[in-house]
Design a protein around this motif. Structure first.
Motif, PDB file in Angstrom:
ATOM      1  N   SER A   1       0.810  -1.073   0.129  1.00  0.00           N
ATOM      2  CA  SER A   1      -0.016  -0.045   0.063  1.00  0.00           C
ATOM      3  C   SER A   1       0.853   1.326   0.105  1.00  0.00           C
ATOM      4  O   SER A   1       2.059   1.369   0.588  1.00  0.00           O
ATOM      5  CB  SER A   1      -1.088  -0.181   1.216  1.00  0.00           C
ATOM      6  OG  SER A   1      -1.667  -1.067   1.046  1.00  0.00           O
ATOM      7  N   GLY A   2       0.441   2.257  -0.276  1.00  0.00           N
ATOM      8  CA  GLY A   2       1.225   3.773  -0.515  1.00  0.00           C
ATOM      9  C   GLY A   2       0.698   4.489  -1.630  1.00  0.00           C
ATOM     10  O   GLY A   2      -0.307   4.327  -1.923  1.00  0.00           O
ATOM     11  N   LEU A   3       1.336   5.487  -1.730  1.00  0.00           N
ATOM     12  CA  LEU A   3       1.142   6.525  -2.624  1.00  0.00           C
ATOM     13  C   LEU A   3       2.307   6.797  -3.833  1.00  0.00           C
ATOM     14  O   LEU A   3       3.284   6.773  -3.383  1.00  0.00           O
ATOM     15  CB  LEU A   3       0.684   7.987  -2.131  1.00  0.00           C
ATOM     16  CG  LEU A   3       0.250   9.111  -2.922  1.00  0.00           C
ATOM     17  CD1 LEU A   3      -0.704   9.797  -2.182  1.00  0.00           C
ATOM     18  CD2 LEU A   3       1.367  10.086  -3.425  1.00  0.00           C
ATOM     19  N   VAL A   4       2.114   6.790  -4.956  1.00  0.00           N
ATOM     20  CA  VAL A   4       3.007   7.074  -6.003  1.00  0.00           C
ATOM     21  C   VAL A   4       2.451   8.280  -6.901  1.00  0.00           C
ATOM     22  O   VAL A   4       1.414   8.245  -7.384  1.00  0.00           O
ATOM     23  CB  VAL A   4       3.037   5.611  -6.856  1.00  0.00           C
ATOM     24  CG1 VAL A   4       4.336   5.969  -8.249  1.00  0.00           C
ATOM     25  CG2 VAL A   4       3.547   4.539  -5.950  1.00  0.00           C
ATOM     26  N   ASN A   5       3.426   8.979  -6.765  1.00  0.00           N
ATOM     27  CA  ASN A   5       2.904  10.275  -7.744  1.00  0.00           C
ATOM     28  C   ASN A   5       3.530  10.446  -9.184  1.00  0.00           C
ATOM     29  O   ASN A   5       4.798   9.890  -9.054  1.00  0.00           O
ATOM     30  CB  ASN A   5       3.454  11.649  -7.008  1.00  0.00           C
ATOM     31  CG  ASN A   5       3.143  12.969  -7.946  1.00  0.00           C
ATOM     32  OD1 ASN A   5       4.257  13.225  -8.534  1.00  0.00           O
ATOM     33  ND2 ASN A   5       1.900  13.397  -8.129  1.00  0.00           N
ATOM     34  N   VAL A   6       2.754  10.535 -10.069  1.00  0.00           N
ATOM     35  CA  VAL A   6       3.256  10.558 -11.634  1.00  0.00           C
ATOM     36  C   VAL A   6       2.819  11.768 -12.045  1.00  0.00           C
ATOM     37  O   VAL A   6       1.421  11.954 -12.414  1.00  0.00           O
ATOM     38  CB  VAL A   6       2.908   9.419 -12.263  1.00  0.00           C
ATOM     39  CG1 VAL A   6       3.575   9.336 -13.678  1.00  0.00           C
ATOM     40  CG2 VAL A   6       3.303   8.203 -11.510  1.00  0.00           C
ATOM     41  N   GLY A   7       3.557  12.978 -12.205  1.00  0.00           N
ATOM     42  CA  GLY A   7       3.023  14.259 -12.786  1.00  0.00           C
ATOM     43  C   GLY A   7       1.903  14.717 -11.839  1.00  0.00           C
ATOM     44  O   GLY A   7       1.653  14.959 -10.678  1.00  0.00           O
ATOM     45  N   PHE A   8       0.438  14.800 -12.619  1.00  0.00           N
ATOM     46  CA  PHE A   8      -0.509  15.435 -12.064  1.00  0.00           C
ATOM     47  C   PHE A   8      -1.295  14.523 -11.523  1.00  0.00           C
ATOM     48  O   PHE A   8      -2.595  14.707 -11.208  1.00  0.00           O
ATOM     49  CB  PHE A   8      -1.145  16.243 -13.098  1.00  0.00           C
ATOM     50  CG  PHE A   8      -1.750  15.793 -14.435  1.00  0.00           C
ATOM     51  CD1 PHE A   8      -2.872  14.965 -14.423  1.00  0.00           C
ATOM     52  CD2 PHE A   8      -0.904  15.840 -15.325  1.00  0.00           C
ATOM     53  CE1 PHE A   8      -3.216  14.385 -15.510  1.00  0.00           C
ATOM     54  CE2 PHE A   8      -1.487  15.251 -16.465  1.00  0.00           C
ATOM     55  CZ  PHE A   8      -2.436  14.423 -16.582  1.00  0.00           C
ATOM     56  N   VAL A   9      -0.778  13.275 -11.355  1.00  0.00           N
ATOM     57  CA  VAL A   9      -1.788  11.983 -10.847  1.00  0.00           C
ATOM     58  C   VAL A   9      -1.106  11.468  -9.569  1.00  0.00           C
ATOM     59  O   VAL A   9       0.012  10.980  -9.563  1.00  0.00           O
ATOM     60  CB  VAL A   9      -2.002  10.897 -12.141  1.00  0.00           C
ATOM     61  CG1 VAL A   9      -3.008   9.723 -11.411  1.00  0.00           C
ATOM     62  CG2 VAL A   9      -2.530  11.224 -13.212  1.00  0.00           C
ATOM     63  N   ASP A  10      -1.898  11.273  -8.641  1.00  0.00           N
ATOM     64  CA  ASP A  10      -1.590  10.356  -7.403  1.00  0.00           C
ATOM     65  C   ASP A  10      -2.277   9.076  -7.422  1.00  0.00           C
ATOM     66  O   ASP A  10      -3.360   9.052  -7.456  1.00  0.00           O
ATOM     67  CB  ASP A  10      -1.994  11.210  -6.251  1.00  0.00           C
ATOM     68  CG  ASP A  10      -0.873  12.213  -5.704  1.00  0.00           C
ATOM     69  OD1 ASP A  10       0.208  12.303  -6.058  1.00  0.00           O
ATOM     70  OD2 ASP A  10      -1.258  13.183  -4.646  1.00  0.00           O
ATOM     71  N   PHE A  11      -1.218   7.947  -7.484  1.00  0.00           N
ATOM     72  CA  PHE A  11      -2.015   6.623  -7.552  1.00  0.00           C
ATOM     73  C   PHE A  11      -1.761   6.417  -6.050  1.00  0.00           C
ATOM     74  O   PHE A  11      -0.829   6.227  -5.547  1.00  0.00           O
ATOM     75  CB  PHE A  11      -1.055   5.585  -8.348  1.00  0.00           C
ATOM     76  CG  PHE A  11      -1.027   5.950  -9.954  1.00  0.00           C
ATOM     77  CD1 PHE A  11      -2.246   5.458 -10.655  1.00  0.00           C
ATOM     78  CD2 PHE A  11      -0.165   6.792 -10.507  1.00  0.00           C
ATOM     79  CE1 PHE A  11      -2.387   5.643 -12.052  1.00  0.00           C
ATOM     80  CE2 PHE A  11      -0.385   7.151 -11.677  1.00  0.00           C
ATOM     81  CZ  PHE A  11      -1.508   6.484 -12.501  1.00  0.00           C
ATOM     82  N   ILE A  12      -3.166   6.099  -5.561  1.00  0.00           N
ATOM     83  CA  ILE A  12      -3.112   5.667  -4.261  1.00  0.00           C
ATOM     84  C   ILE A  12      -3.488   3.944  -4.124  1.00  0.00           C
ATOM     85  O   ILE A  12      -4.489   3.497  -4.462  1.00  0.00           O
ATOM     86  CB  ILE A  12      -4.382   6.116  -3.408  1.00  0.00           C
ATOM     87  CG1 ILE A  12      -4.314   7.641  -3.685  1.00  0.00           C
ATOM     88  CG2 ILE A  12      -4.462   6.048  -2.157  1.00  0.00           C
ATOM     89  CD1 ILE A  12      -5.399   8.626  -3.203  1.00  0.00           C
ATOM     90  N   LYS A  13      -2.274   3.144  -3.742  1.00  0.00           N
ATOM     91  CA  LYS A  13      -2.314   1.883  -3.944  1.00  0.00           C
ATOM     92  C   LYS A  13      -2.925   1.219  -2.366  1.00  0.00           C
ATOM     93  O   LYS A  13      -2.523   1.584  -1.348  1.00  0.00           O
ATOM     94  CB  LYS A  13      -0.850   1.386  -3.867  1.00  0.00           C
ATOM     95  CG  LYS A  13       0.015   1.972  -5.082  1.00  0.00           C
ATOM     96  CD  LYS A  13       1.138   0.901  -5.135  1.00  0.00           C
ATOM     97  CE  LYS A  13       2.002   0.803  -4.254  1.00  0.00           C
ATOM     98  NZ  LYS A  13       3.280  -0.071  -4.466  1.00  0.00           N
ATOM     99  N   LEU A  14      -4.054   0.671  -2.665  1.00  0.00           N
ATOM    100  CA  LEU A  14      -4.756   0.102  -1.319  1.00  0.00           C
ATOM    101  C   LEU A  14      -4.648  -1.475  -1.655  1.00  0.00           C
ATOM    102  O   LEU A  14      -4.512  -1.982  -2.569  1.00  0.00           O
ATOM    103  CB  LEU A  14      -6.152   0.708  -1.532  1.00  0.00           C
ATOM    104  CG  LEU A  14      -6.465   2.087  -1.277  1.00  0.00           C
ATOM    105  CD1 LEU A  14      -7.727   2.480  -1.200  1.00  0.00           C
ATOM    106  CD2 LEU A  14      -5.705   2.635  -0.217  1.00  0.00           C
ATOM    107  N   ASP A  15      -5.248  -1.967  -0.679  1.00  0.00           N
ATOM    108  CA  ASP A  15      -5.292  -3.347  -0.352  1.00  0.00           C
ATOM    109  C   ASP A  15      -6.340  -3.745   0.254  1.00  0.00           C
ATOM    110  O   ASP A  15      -6.329  -4.594   1.215  1.00  0.00           O
ATOM    111  CB  ASP A  15      -3.979  -3.831   0.128  1.00  0.00           C
ATOM    112  CG  ASP A  15      -3.755  -5.404   0.501  1.00  0.00           C
ATOM    113  OD1 ASP A  15      -4.213  -6.331  -0.702  1.00  0.00           O
ATOM    114  OD2 ASP A  15      -3.420  -5.962   1.281  1.00  0.00           O
ATOM    115  N   LEU A  16      -7.643  -3.665  -0.181  1.00  0.00           N
ATOM    116  CA  LEU A  16      -8.788  -3.619   0.438  1.00  0.00           C
ATOM    117  C   LEU A  16      -9.385  -5.069  -0.140  1.00  0.00           C
ATOM    118  O   LEU A  16      -9.490  -5.384  -1.284  1.00  0.00           O
ATOM    119  CB  LEU A  16      -9.791  -2.497  -0.275  1.00  0.00           C
ATOM    120  CG  LEU A  16      -9.383  -0.974   0.312  1.00  0.00           C
ATOM    121  CD1 LEU A  16     -10.265  -0.064  -0.292  1.00  0.00           C
ATOM    122  CD2 LEU A  16      -9.368  -1.151   1.781  1.00  0.00           C
TER     123      LEU A  16
END
Length: 368
Positions: free
Chosen positions: A175-190
């Motif tokens: 899980s965590g957050l990865v920023n790519v330019g103007f997008v934040d990818f929020i990695k969840l494990d739901l």
């Protein structure tokens, strides 16, 4: 001297040469040409200026499930089946990557078929094959999330700290957050097979505090919007995502809800709509409505998942929330393999008939 055939007075090849030519042509078509022909049917990438600050291209890879060693057939058949699916994935991924030239490549879980139960040696063999198939890409950010086949969590395939640690050593944080330019990818494990762990909402809140990009995308292996409202609504209200990306079902589906982000305590008010996708072009979505939420489920890219249609997802997204999405559909590998079986049967019948014909001629000649 081999028997030759003529058509309209024109001398042609021997029967053996004809059979060999058919086999060679079939192999070239099924193993090379059909992939290129299928890629030519993909819609034109709707990008006029490759500027990741204004427009971002994202390639989505879901459920490749690299075949393992425990559930496959024993040698030599298992060796062939692993080789064939690895080759299929490698060729199709290469074409999809060259087509999209993505700013980010997102893997939506179930990277390995037996990742949760493989021995250490089997895991390393499969991991090496994974990296050979999905070769190191240049100028693209690569993001991984796990699925139940990677770390367990479905049925009696329980999760353990050892499984999760092994995954993170190979593919990064679960899980965590990865920023790519103007997008934040929020990695969840739901997961929703059991009660949500008490630390999950706290973890989501911590990740959400770090998010500052104009576009927030939740990536999760299991589907989200089809779940019960009391499970998913608190998470959506907390994160305020613009888009959800999931896999798991091995199908292309668009879930949407026009007011799921609104304040509404009615647990029965969860008007999520489902639309199965099999488009040949890009569809348009507007992510700017603060009350609406969209979820795109990406199909598996592997023909071993029992689904007729496989593909890779492609997103083209802008900072204002305007987005286009399509699936790069892949050729039907099982059809190609059945064709080989059919062709082998036909050629075997022809060869048998020719042998019987020659044998009878020889017997008749000797009896004279």
């Amino acid at each position: 001297m081999p028997r030759r055939f003529s058509l309209y007075g024109v001398q042609h090849l021997s029967l053996r040469s004809w059979i060999l030519s058919i086999i060679v042509l079939s192999v070239i078509t099924n193993e090379y040409l059909i992939y290129w022909l299928q890629s030519w049917r993909w819609p034109t990438l709707p990008v006029h200026e490759r500027n990741p600050e204004r427009e971002m291209v994202i390639l989505l890879v879901s459920d490749p499930q690299i075949q393992g060693y425990q559930d496959e057939s024993p040698f030599p058949l298992g060796m062939f089946t692993r080789w064939d699916i690895d080759r299929f994935l490698s060729r199709t991924f290469s074409l999809a990557f060259d087509y999209s030239q993505p700013d980010a490549v997102v893997f939506l879980g179930d990277l390995m078929d037996e990742g949760s139960k493989a021995t250490t040696e089997e895991y390393q063999y499969t991991l090496s094959r994974f990296h050979n198939i999905f070769y190191p890409v240049e100028n693209s950010v690569v993001i991984f999330i796990p699925g139940d086949n990677d770390i367990g969590g479905e049925g009696r395939d329980y999760r353990t700290p050892w499984k999760m640690s092994r995954y993170e050593e190979s593919f990064g944080n679960i899980s965590g957050l990865v920023n790519v330019g103007f997008v934040d990818f929020i990695k969840l494990d739901l997961q929703f097979h059991h009660e949500m762990p008490p630390y999950m909402l706290k973890l989501i809140a911590e990740v959400n505090q770090k998010s500052s990009a104009p576009i927030r995308i939740i990536i999760n292996h299991d589907m989200l919007l089809p779940k019960m409202k009391f499970f998913i609504h608190p998470i959506l209200r907390l994160v305020r995502p613009h888009l959800l990306l999931t896999g798991h079902w091995h199908e292309a589906i668009h879930f949407d809800c026009v007011d799921c982000m609104a304040e509404n305590t009615d647990s029965s008010h969860w008007p999520v709509h489902r639309k199965d996708l099999y488009m040949k072009h890009y569809i348009d979505l507007d992510l700017s409505d603060p009350l609406a939420i969209h979820e795109l489920m990406v199909p598996s890219c592997s023909y071993r998942m029992g689904k007729k249609d496989m593909g890779y997802g492609v997103l083209v997204i802008k900072p204002d929330g305007k987005m286009k999405f399509t699936v790069l559909w892949l050729p039907h590998r099982y059809t190609m393999l059945f064709y080989y079986l059919y062709l082998s049967s036909v050629l075997a019948v022809i060869a048998t008939c020719v042998w019987v014909y020659k044998y009878l001629r020889t017997v008749r000649h000797l009896s004279r």
